[in-house]
Design an enzyme around this catalytic site. Structure first.
Site, PDB file in Angstrom:
ATOM      1  N   HIS A 139       0.874  -1.336   0.083  1.00 18.64           N
ATOM      2  CA  HIS A 139       0.247  -0.036   0.011  1.00 18.64           C
ATOM      3  C   HIS A 139       0.956   1.521  -0.041  1.00 18.64           C
ATOM      4  O   HIS A 139       0.713   2.178   1.009  1.00 18.64           O
ATOM      5  CB  HIS A 139      -0.886  -0.128   1.098  1.00 18.64           C
ATOM      6  CG  HIS A 139      -2.098  -0.901   0.932  1.00 18.64           C
ATOM      7  ND1 HIS A 139      -2.053  -2.172   1.549  1.00 18.64           N
ATOM      8  CD2 HIS A 139      -3.216  -0.772   0.149  1.00 18.64           C
ATOM      9  CE1 HIS A 139      -3.282  -2.726   1.098  1.00 18.64           C
ATOM     10  NE2 HIS A 139      -3.940  -1.886   0.114  1.00 18.64           N
ATOM     11  N   HIS A 187      -6.185   7.709  -2.779  1.00 14.05           N
ATOM     12  CA  HIS A 187      -7.123   6.551  -1.881  1.00 14.05           C
ATOM     13  C   HIS A 187      -6.528   5.930  -0.905  1.00 14.05           C
ATOM     14  O   HIS A 187      -7.093   5.463  -0.079  1.00 14.05           O
ATOM     15  CB  HIS A 187      -7.733   5.835  -2.873  1.00 14.05           C
ATOM     16  CG  HIS A 187      -7.002   4.504  -3.409  1.00 14.05           C
ATOM     17  ND1 HIS A 187      -6.267   4.751  -4.263  1.00 14.05           N
ATOM     18  CD2 HIS A 187      -7.202   3.223  -2.746  1.00 14.05           C
ATOM     19  CE1 HIS A 187      -5.749   3.394  -4.367  1.00 14.05           C
ATOM     20  NE2 HIS A 187      -6.311   2.643  -3.404  1.00 14.05           N
ATOM     21  N   ASP A 188      -5.232   5.747  -0.862  1.00 11.33           N
ATOM     22  CA  ASP A 188      -4.513   4.950   0.245  1.00 11.33           C
ATOM     23  C   ASP A 188      -3.361   5.926   0.880  1.00 11.33           C
ATOM     24  O   ASP A 188      -2.495   5.157   1.510  1.00 11.33           O
ATOM     25  CB  ASP A 188      -3.962   3.703  -0.307  1.00 11.33           C
ATOM     26  CG  ASP A 188      -4.772   2.634  -0.441  1.00 11.33           C
ATOM     27  OD1 ASP A 188      -4.627   1.693  -1.134  1.00 11.33           O
ATOM     28  OD2 ASP A 188      -5.813   2.652   0.509  1.00 11.33           O
ATOM     29  N   ASP A 233      -8.543  -0.182  -8.029  1.00 12.44           N
ATOM     30  CA  ASP A 233      -8.077  -0.562  -6.633  1.00 12.44           C
ATOM     31  C   ASP A 233      -7.617  -2.120  -6.673  1.00 12.44           C
ATOM     32  O   ASP A 233      -6.396  -2.398  -6.130  1.00 12.44           O
ATOM     33  CB  ASP A 233      -8.982  -0.601  -5.590  1.00 12.44           C
ATOM     34  CG  ASP A 233      -8.100  -0.425  -4.262  1.00 12.44           C
ATOM     35  OD1 ASP A 233      -8.772  -0.373  -3.233  1.00 12.44           O
ATOM     36  OD2 ASP A 233      -6.813  -0.177  -4.229  1.00 12.44           O
TER      37      ASP A 233
END
Ligand SMILES: Cc1nc2ccc(C(=O)N[C@]34C[C@H]5C[C@H](C[C@H](C5)C3)C4)cc2n2c(-c3ccccc3Cl)nnc12
Ligand SMILES: [Mg+2]
Ligand SMILES: [Zn+2]
Length: 344
Positions: free
Chosen positions: A81, A123-124, A235
């Site tokens: 991630h 988003h992460d 994703d």
């Protein structure tokens, strides 16, 4: 917190010029993980340009570059991630927009494309390589901040995104009309929160129903379901690449999962089986993940766009890869190798 981006970093990206062209960059088969880390921000700027977002919203390039460099810096470096995952997520959304003609065919407005690519990149942000349930179980600071809202990590990724937008000379969307600006932030919020897989399962039946009856582009509900679908598909997009990419990504993810499992054991807790290096069967949980999480998402996408069926075929092949590797894992497991060693 206010990490700084220095002027020469910005200038290097601004002058990166046309040299950053990769012949297979527009193919679904291409894995953006091949792009060297130092060139990724240049490629992102090219995506915004190529989608005509710079002109459509009179974006000042130096603000965009400063924003992108700060987003890249805001990622930590867990095995999976990290920024590379964010870049590959954004690249897949870009491929969908290009290959399915989403702008020309009015599936997406310019504003929705701008919010989608930006949300993929953000988003992460600041992910620690641990799950929402780990935040809650470990009573982390993030859990104390967001557990009442649910989607603990996703609320943190969103708040970090907004913090970067509010940093001096990083608000590249400041030139948007007031109504577009508010709409863009609402979209970014919805899209980042949509990446919590646990909430994705609530949307999936509605997305399936929408794909069966055909999307109604005038319906805000359908457009929101469609954007969330693109977000989740992006994703998960590593799973649409050839098995070499899928295997190396599994190694990264399970390094994260097993590290979390070790921490949970040290906290006197029992980890999920897929996070317990003594109990996990990577092949089994990857077949499960493909079948129950990935294939349903890409089946809906293929119902909407026949061009996406090649992605499903690749996933079927990757499922076969894990089925075959079970024999191999089985043999190694008997020899006492942990399932991760087999991957390397
Ligand atoms: C390769 C690969 N494997 C993965 C295996 C498992 C899971 C996973 O979250 N499973 C579940 C299993 C049940 C029901 C829900 C909620 C929770 C409890 C957790 C889902 C994710 C996996 N994943 C992701 C990924 C995508 C989005 C967010 C986080 C991640 Cl980690 N990206 N790549 C992979
Ligand atoms: Mg996430
Ligand atoms: Zn992600």
């Amino acid at each position: 917190y206010h990490m700084k981006v220095n002027a020469c970093d910005v200038i290097n990206v601004l002058i990166c010029g046309k040299s950053h062209h990769h012949p297979r960059y527009l193919e679904f088969r291409f894995s953006p993980r091949e792009i060297p880390y130092g060139e990724t921000v240049c490629f992102v700027v090219k995506m915004y340009e190529d989608l005509n977002l710079i002109n459509a919203f009179r974006i000042k390039k130096d603000l965009l570059v400063r924003f992108l460099l700060l987003v890249q810096k805001a990622y930590r470096d867990p095995p999976y991630h990290n920024w590379t995952h964010a870049f590959s997520t954004a690249h897949f959304s870009y491929l969908c927009i290009k290959n399915f003609d989403l702008l020309e065919k009015n599936y997406l407005t310019d504003l929705e494309a701008l919010a989608l690519i930006t949300s993929c990149l953000c988003h992460d942000i600041d992910h620690r390589g641990t799950t929402n349930s780990f935040q809650i179980q470990s009573n982390s600071l993030l859990a104390s901040l967001y557990s009442s809202e649910g989607s603990v990590m996703e609320h943190h990724h969103l708040s970090q995104t907004l913090c970067i937008l509010n940093t001096t000379d990083c608000n590249f969307i400041e030139s948007l009309e007031q109504s577009d600006y508010v709409k863009c932030l609402d979209l970014i919020r919805d899209l980042i929160l949509a990446t919590d897989l646990a909430t994705h399962f609530d949307l999936l039946p509605k997305q399936q129903e929408m794909a069966e009856r055909g999307i109604d582009l005038e319906s805000d509900k359908d457009k929101s379901l469609f954007l969330s679908l693109l977000m989740t598909a992006s994703d998960l997009s590593d799973q649409t690449k050839e098995c070499g990419v899928v295997r190396s990504v599994a190694e990264l993810i399970y390094t994260e999962f097993f590290t979390q499992g070790d921490m949970e054991k040290n906290m006197g807790r029992k980890p999920m089986e897929m996070m317990d290096r003594e109990k996990a069967s990577i092949a089994d949980s990857q077949v499960d993940f493909l079948e129950h999480v990935c294939v349903p998402v890409f089946t809906v996408l293929a119902n909407l766009f026949p061009g996406a069926s090649v992605l499903l075929e690749t996933m079927e092949a990757n499922t076969e890869y894990w089925e075959v590797s079970k024999q191999v894992f089985g043999k190694y497991a008997l020899e006492g190798k942990t399932s991760l060693e087999v991957l390397t």
